[in-house]
Design a protein around this motif. Structure first.
Motif, PDB file in Angstrom:
ATOM      1  N   HIS A  34       3.376   5.401  -4.530  1.00 13.60           N
ATOM      2  CA  HIS A  34       2.347   5.896  -2.809  1.00 13.60           C
ATOM      3  C   HIS A  34       1.864   5.082  -2.637  1.00 13.60           C
ATOM      4  O   HIS A  34       0.932   4.991  -1.392  1.00 13.60           O
ATOM      5  CB  HIS A  34       2.320   7.751  -3.089  1.00 13.60           C
ATOM      6  N   THR A  35       0.789   4.486  -2.836  1.00 14.61           N
ATOM      7  CA  THR A  35      -0.741   3.715  -2.184  1.00 14.61           C
ATOM      8  C   THR A  35       0.897   2.563  -1.666  1.00 14.61           C
ATOM      9  O   THR A  35       0.224   1.967  -0.360  1.00 14.61           O
ATOM     10  CB  THR A  35      -1.220   2.541  -3.261  1.00 14.61           C
ATOM     11  N   TYR A  36       1.614   1.660  -2.019  1.00 15.11           N
ATOM     12  CA  TYR A  36       2.436   1.222  -1.216  1.00 15.11           C
ATOM     13  C   TYR A  36       3.121   1.544  -0.428  1.00 15.11           C
ATOM     14  O   TYR A  36       3.401   0.611   0.503  1.00 15.11           O
ATOM     15  CB  TYR A  36       3.109   0.400  -2.996  1.00 15.11           C
ATOM     16  N   LEU A  37       3.544   2.407  -0.704  1.00 12.18           N
ATOM     17  CA  LEU A  37       4.313   2.848   0.638  1.00 12.18           C
ATOM     18  C   LEU A  37       3.376   3.200   1.634  1.00 12.18           C
ATOM     19  O   LEU A  37       3.566   3.327   3.105  1.00 12.18           O
ATOM     20  CB  LEU A  37       5.051   4.242   0.674  1.00 12.18           C
ATOM     21  N   ASP A  38       1.667   3.625   1.650  1.00  9.56           N
ATOM     22  CA  ASP A  38       0.888   3.887   2.005  1.00  9.56           C
ATOM     23  C   ASP A  38       0.538   2.881   3.280  1.00  9.56           C
ATOM     24  O   ASP A  38       0.749   2.497   4.076  1.00  9.56           O
ATOM     25  CB  ASP A  38      -0.079   4.947   1.920  1.00  9.56           C
TER      26      ASP A  38
END
Length: 139
Positions: A77-81
């Motif tokens: 989720h950090t990467y996608l954010d």
């Protein structure tokens, strides 16, 4: 007065609209294919980011390479954010695999003229934990 006056301009107008519609299908169809390719690449990279989150405690205890489920999900989720432009993200984490499925939006260029402003695209990717120098070995 001739009865077929203006028939040629109607023919030209119909042909021009048809060519514009076909151009929109080609241009936006190709753009959608590129958006699908990008969505797959983003999902694959997000899965790789999650796949690097090894549970160090279990590794040091001799239980092999096992993913830390919470850290893997958080990394995805950090990467996608950071990348952005994703909706509906599904992340599946097992002990050795991270799978990511996402939905993104492609904003059309010419199809917007006929009321189709956006198209949804899906992407998916997965990463598996392997270890070995020259080839993957089992855990």
């Amino acid at each position: 007065m001739r009865r077929d006056e203006g028939a040629l301009s109607l023919f030209v107008a119909v042909c021009a609209l048809t060519l514009l519609a076909l151009s929109g299908l080609v241009l936006d169809g190709g753009g959608r294919l590129l958006a699908i390719e990008r969505a797959d690449a983003v999902a694959q990279e997000a899965a790789r980011a999650g796949g690097q989150q090894i549970d160090r405690g279990r590794l040091l205890a001799g239980q092999g390479y096992v993913l830390d489920h919470g850290a893997a999900t958080s990394a995805v989720h950090t990467y996608l954010d950071l990348v952005g432009n994703t909706q509906d993200v599904t992340t599946e984490v097992t002990d050795t695999t991270v799978s990511v499925h996402l939905t993104s939006t492609y904003h059309t260029l010419l199809l917007g003229l006929i009321g189709i402003g956006t198209l949804d695209v899906q992407g998916s990717g997965s990463a598996q934990v392997v270890h070995g120098v020259t080839a993957p070995r089992g855990n």
